[in-house]
Design an enzyme around this catalytic site. Structure first.
Site, PDB file in Angstrom:
ATOM      1  N   PHE A 152       0.807  -1.230   0.000  1.00  0.00           N
ATOM      2  CA  PHE A 152       0.000   0.000   0.000  1.00  0.00           C
ATOM      3  C   PHE A 152       0.835   1.273   0.000  1.00  0.00           C
ATOM      4  CE2 PHE A 152       0.865  -0.229   4.589  1.00  0.00           C
ATOM      5  CZ  PHE A 152       1.066   1.106   4.885  1.00  0.00           C
ATOM      6  N   LYS A 176      -1.442  -6.271  -9.471  1.00  0.00           N
ATOM      7  CA  LYS A 176      -2.394  -6.445  -8.361  1.00  0.00           C
ATOM      8  C   LYS A 176      -2.038  -5.392  -7.320  1.00  0.00           C
ATOM      9  CE  LYS A 176      -3.329  -7.917  -4.638  1.00  0.00           C
ATOM     10  NZ  LYS A 176      -3.827  -7.022  -3.551  1.00  0.00           N
ATOM     11  N   SER A 229       5.210  -7.228   2.920  1.00  0.00           N
ATOM     12  CA  SER A 229       5.784  -7.606   4.207  1.00  0.00           C
ATOM     13  C   SER A 229       6.504  -8.959   4.104  1.00  0.00           C
ATOM     14  CB  SER A 229       4.677  -7.676   5.255  1.00  0.00           C
ATOM     15  OG  SER A 229       3.731  -8.650   4.855  1.00  0.00           O
ATOM     16  N   CYS A 284       9.666   1.377   3.260  1.00  0.00           N
ATOM     17  CA  CYS A 284      10.557   0.249   3.564  1.00  0.00           C
ATOM     18  C   CYS A 284      11.985   0.740   3.727  1.00  0.00           C
ATOM     19  CB  CYS A 284      10.481  -0.799   2.470  1.00  0.00           C
ATOM     20  SG  CYS A 284      11.163  -0.218   0.940  1.00  0.00           S
ATOM     21  N   GLU A 385       9.197  -4.727  12.648  1.00  0.00           N
ATOM     22  CA  GLU A 385       9.066  -3.582  11.740  1.00  0.00           C
ATOM     23  C   GLU A 385       7.923  -2.712  12.260  1.00  0.00           C
ATOM     24  OE1 GLU A 385       7.703  -4.510   7.747  1.00  0.00           O
ATOM     25  OE2 GLU A 385       8.696  -2.705   7.010  1.00  0.00           O
TER      26      GLU A 385
HETATM   27  P1  NAD Z   1       1.381  -6.816   2.729  1.00  0.00           P
HETATM   28  O1  NAD Z   1       2.435  -7.854   2.749  1.00  0.00           O
HETATM   29  O2  NAD Z   1       0.308  -6.884   3.748  1.00  0.00           O
HETATM   30  O3  NAD Z   1       0.651  -6.793   1.308  1.00  0.00           O
HETATM   31  C1  NAD Z   1       1.354  -6.747   0.099  1.00  0.00           C
HETATM   32  C2  NAD Z   1       0.511  -7.329  -1.013  1.00  0.00           C
HETATM   33  O4  NAD Z   1       0.280  -8.716  -0.754  1.00  0.00           O
HETATM   34  C3  NAD Z   1      -0.860  -6.683  -1.141  1.00  0.00           C
HETATM   35  O5  NAD Z   1      -1.162  -6.531  -2.500  1.00  0.00           O
HETATM   36  C4  NAD Z   1      -1.788  -7.678  -0.454  1.00  0.00           C
HETATM   37  O6  NAD Z   1      -3.102  -7.633  -0.989  1.00  0.00           O
HETATM   38  C5  NAD Z   1      -1.111  -9.002  -0.730  1.00  0.00           C
HETATM   39  N1  NAD Z   1      -1.318 -10.009   0.332  1.00  0.00           N
HETATM   40  C6  NAD Z   1      -1.530  -9.771   1.656  1.00  0.00           C
HETATM   41  N2  NAD Z   1      -1.606 -10.942   2.324  1.00  0.00           N
HETATM   42  C7  NAD Z   1      -1.429 -11.919   1.420  1.00  0.00           C
HETATM   43  C8  NAD Z   1      -1.383 -13.349   1.506  1.00  0.00           C
HETATM   44  N3  NAD Z   1      -1.545 -13.979   2.660  1.00  0.00           N
HETATM   45  N4  NAD Z   1      -1.173 -14.055   0.365  1.00  0.00           N
HETATM   46  C9  NAD Z   1      -0.993 -13.410  -0.801  1.00  0.00           C
HETATM   47  N5  NAD Z   1      -1.018 -12.070  -0.942  1.00  0.00           N
HETATM   48  C10 NAD Z   1      -1.240 -11.328   0.147  1.00  0.00           C
HETATM   49  O7  NAD Z   1       2.158  -5.402   2.802  1.00  0.00           O
HETATM   50  P2  NAD Z   1       1.547  -3.951   2.972  1.00  0.00           P
HETATM   51  O8  NAD Z   1       1.055  -3.800   4.367  1.00  0.00           O
HETATM   52  O9  NAD Z   1       0.615  -3.625   1.855  1.00  0.00           O
HETATM   53  O10 NAD Z   1       2.853  -3.059   2.761  1.00  0.00           O
HETATM   54  C11 NAD Z   1       3.762  -2.763   3.776  1.00  0.00           C
HETATM   55  C12 NAD Z   1       4.898  -3.765   3.790  1.00  0.00           C
HETATM   56  O11 NAD Z   1       5.580  -3.743   2.538  1.00  0.00           O
HETATM   57  C13 NAD Z   1       5.964  -3.417   4.823  1.00  0.00           C
HETATM   58  O12 NAD Z   1       6.394  -4.606   5.421  1.00  0.00           O
HETATM   59  C14 NAD Z   1       7.068  -2.786   3.995  1.00  0.00           C
HETATM   60  O13 NAD Z   1       8.353  -2.869   4.554  1.00  0.00           O
HETATM   61  C15 NAD Z   1       6.989  -3.603   2.753  1.00  0.00           C
HETATM   62  N6  NAD Z   1       7.611  -2.930   1.635  1.00  0.00           N
HETATM   63  C16 NAD Z   1       8.815  -3.412   1.211  1.00  0.00           C
HETATM   64  C17 NAD Z   1       9.480  -2.782   0.179  1.00  0.00           C
HETATM   65  C18 NAD Z   1      10.802  -3.286  -0.299  1.00  0.00           C
HETATM   66  O14 NAD Z   1      11.277  -2.803  -1.301  1.00  0.00           O
HETATM   67  N7  NAD Z   1      11.430  -4.245   0.355  1.00  0.00           N
HETATM   68  C19 NAD Z   1       8.908  -1.654  -0.435  1.00  0.00           C
HETATM   69  C20 NAD Z   1       7.678  -1.192   0.013  1.00  0.00           C
HETATM   70  C21 NAD Z   1       7.036  -1.842   1.060  1.00  0.00           C
END
Ligand code: NAD
Length: 501
Positions: A152, A176, A229, A284, A385
């Site tokens: 997000f 997605k 995440s 991140c 985190e």
């Molecule tokens: P999230 O992991 O909750 O969701 C990411 C995506 O995965 C979304 O599109 C979500 O719909 C999908 N998703 C959620 N649960 C799932 C599951 N069980 N199975 C399959 N798909 C699923 O992350 P978020 O809360 O949207 O974003 C924040 C996180 O992203 C933080 O941990 C942040 O550090 C990380 N992030 C990392 C980077 C990087 O480059 N390493 C960059 C931006 C954000």
């Protein structure tokens, strides 16, 4: 009358409602109000998108590099021209301040710049006479259909780490978006159409876990780029590999900066404040942890506070606002819980953002900058985190102790050091277990022509994202060994040809 808008998908060059399984509320975090309803795609919708993408990809792969890059050049200009619309969509669903949203779009656009020059990255190798009269050359071809699953916190930039490179290298792409921030992806889809990208090469399919699972399991999807995440990155990588796909999965982070006693503390404090509290810490590459060496912790915490008190918190669309709300009520409760717990464990609350309010926005998800000094290494506020506007300061007696603390973290996205000692800085860049390293730079996000990625729990899979590693991920290598037998076995230049009229 309800002001709620319906947010759907984009398939085959047009908006697509499909057959939604359910509707997901989309909130404005500054008002706490539901302003949109996202249609969650069904498995049939995913299947339709994949079929459309596969068909479009066949022709796109054969489209000349000149035409492909021409689309990227036009897209680059359109993103610039439509930056205001994109930024407003980001602010309304994410909450970050408008200038930060514009900055995010600029950083995303850098990957479009890189994709404009993709021809330079797609050259192969060529060796002649590897055996008598035998030559070999290598080519990189697209993998086919790529699915990009995004978080997000950067609704434009993170998808733009993926799709310009995937598309310019000849793939079709299915995005997605994250459920809280889907709208900007649909604007990007429309801009690609205006840029002349053939229908079906870029698609958006929204929804939650079921949609991701359907994309991972679909035999028509060849590769998955995931950013989110760490727990979800692990699931996506394991499921993706089990389905025989290439996967790159970037996970969460808990970035540390070591602050050495010899550094310019004023300079460090100013930059640490911006890195910890920018975008409400929901980056991140945010800097939630400082390892203060040799007793500088309390002084540093006070200096960071001097900057943080000036941060104007409010609705990201309001003039002068520098920090918006966090993404949801649940996120706010989670972060407050971690701060409460750290305080109970003995941390000093140097600055407390838990009571933050914003006039006229009683229901927004507000949390002000918070500074916790002398946090225990066992505290979940330090270990997890935190993904919010909270800076934890931990103490170490020496560089050796500090680097041990940094390297013990389960994450290894970014890491930084503040020092004026070149020898210590050099040791740090070699010692630290992180993918992106800053020396007197607290947020060492690489430019788009370098690749982005962490180590350890911050990256599953082998390749970083965008830049040269992105090209490798979105293409497959092929080596062609060839021989052209002739009577004389000589080179063509020495042979005589008879031209037939
Ligand atoms: P999230 O992991 O909750 O969701 C990411 C995506 O995965 C979304 O599109 C979500 O719909 C999908 N998703 C959620 N649960 C799932 C599951 N069980 N199975 C399959 N798909 C699923 O992350 P978020 O809360 O949207 O974003 C924040 C996180 O992203 C933080 O941990 C942040 O550090 C990380 N992030 C990392 C980077 C990087 O480059 N390493 C960059 C931006 C954000």
């Amino acid at each position: 009358m309800s002001m709620t808008k319906t947010i759907s998908h984009w398939i085959g060059g047009a908006p697509h409602e499909g057959s939604p399984t359910h509707r997901i509320p989309v909130e404005n975090p500054a008002t706490g109000e539901v302003e949109g309803e996202l249609l969650a795609a069904s498995v049939a919708d995913v299947d339709h998108a994949v079929k459309v993408a596969r068909e479009a990809q066949k022709a796109w792969q054969k489209t000349s590099l000149a035409q492909r890059t021409a689309v990227m050049f036009r897209m680059r200009e359109l993103v610039l021209a439509n930056s205001d619309e994109l930024a407003r969509a980001i602010v309304a669903e994410h909450g970050k301040d408008y200038n930060d949203a514009v900055g995010e779009i600029q950083r995303g656009r850098e990957t479009l710049d890189f994709a404009c020059g993709i021809n330079a990255a797609l050259t192969g190798d060529h060796s002649v006479d590897v055996s008598t009269g035998v030559d070999i050359h290598s080519i990189r071809q697209p993998v086919g259909v790529v699915a990009g699953v995004c978080p997000f916190n950067f609704p434009v930039m993170v998808p733009m780490w993926m799709h310009p490179v995937a598309i310019a290298t000849g793939n079709a792409f299915i995005l997605k978006p994250a459920t809280p921030t889907p709208t900007a992806s649909l604007v990007v889809a429309r801009l690609y159409k205006e840029a002349g990208l053939p229908d079906g090469v870029f698609n958006v399919v929204a929804g939650d876990v079921e949609v991701v699972t359907a994309l991972i399991e679909h035999p028509g999807v060849d590769a998955i780029s995931f950013v989110g995440s760490t727990p979800v990155a692990r699931i996506v990588q394991e499921k993706g590999i089990a389905s025989g796909k290439r996967v790159q999965a970037l996970g969460g982070a808990n970035n540390h900066a070591i602050v050495m006693p010899d550094c310019d503390l004023e300079f460090a404090a100013q930059h640490i404040s911006a890195a910890a509290f920018g975008a409400a810490g929901e980056r991140c590459m945010a800097l939630p942890v400082v390892v203060a060496v040799g007793g500088v912790g309390p002084r540093l915490a006070e200096l960071v506070k001097e900057h943080a008190v000036n941060i104007k918190v409010g609705n990201g669309m309001d003039e002068g606002v520098q920090m918006g709300p966090v993404i949801s009520r649940a996120a706010k409760e989670r972060i407050v819980g971690l701060i409460d717990d750290a305080e109970k464990r003995g941390a000093t609350v140097v600055m407390d953002g838990r009571g933050q309010t914003v006039d006229g926005h009683a229901d927004g998800f507000w949390l002000g900058p918070t500074i916790l000094d002398d946090v225990s290494l066992d505290a979940p506020a330090y270990k997890q985190e935190i993904f919010g506007p909270a800076l934890t300061v931990v103490h170490a007696d020496s560089y050796a102790e500090a680097i041990e603390i940094v390297n013990a973290s389960e994450f290894g996205n970014g890491a930084a050091i503040f020092t004026n000692d070149g020898g210590v800085a050099r040791a740090f860049q070699l010692d630290v277990e992180a993918g992106m390293v800053g020396i007197n730079v607290p947020i060492p996000t690489p430019v788009a022509y370098y690749s982005f990625g962490g180590w350890k729990g911050s990256l599953m899979g082998d390749t970083h994202i965008h830049g040269p590693e992105g090209v490798r991920f979105y293409t497959r290598l092929k080596a062609v060994t060839s021989r052209w037998p002739s009577e004389s076995g000589a080179y063509a230049a020495t042979m005589s040809f008879q031209r037939e009229e």
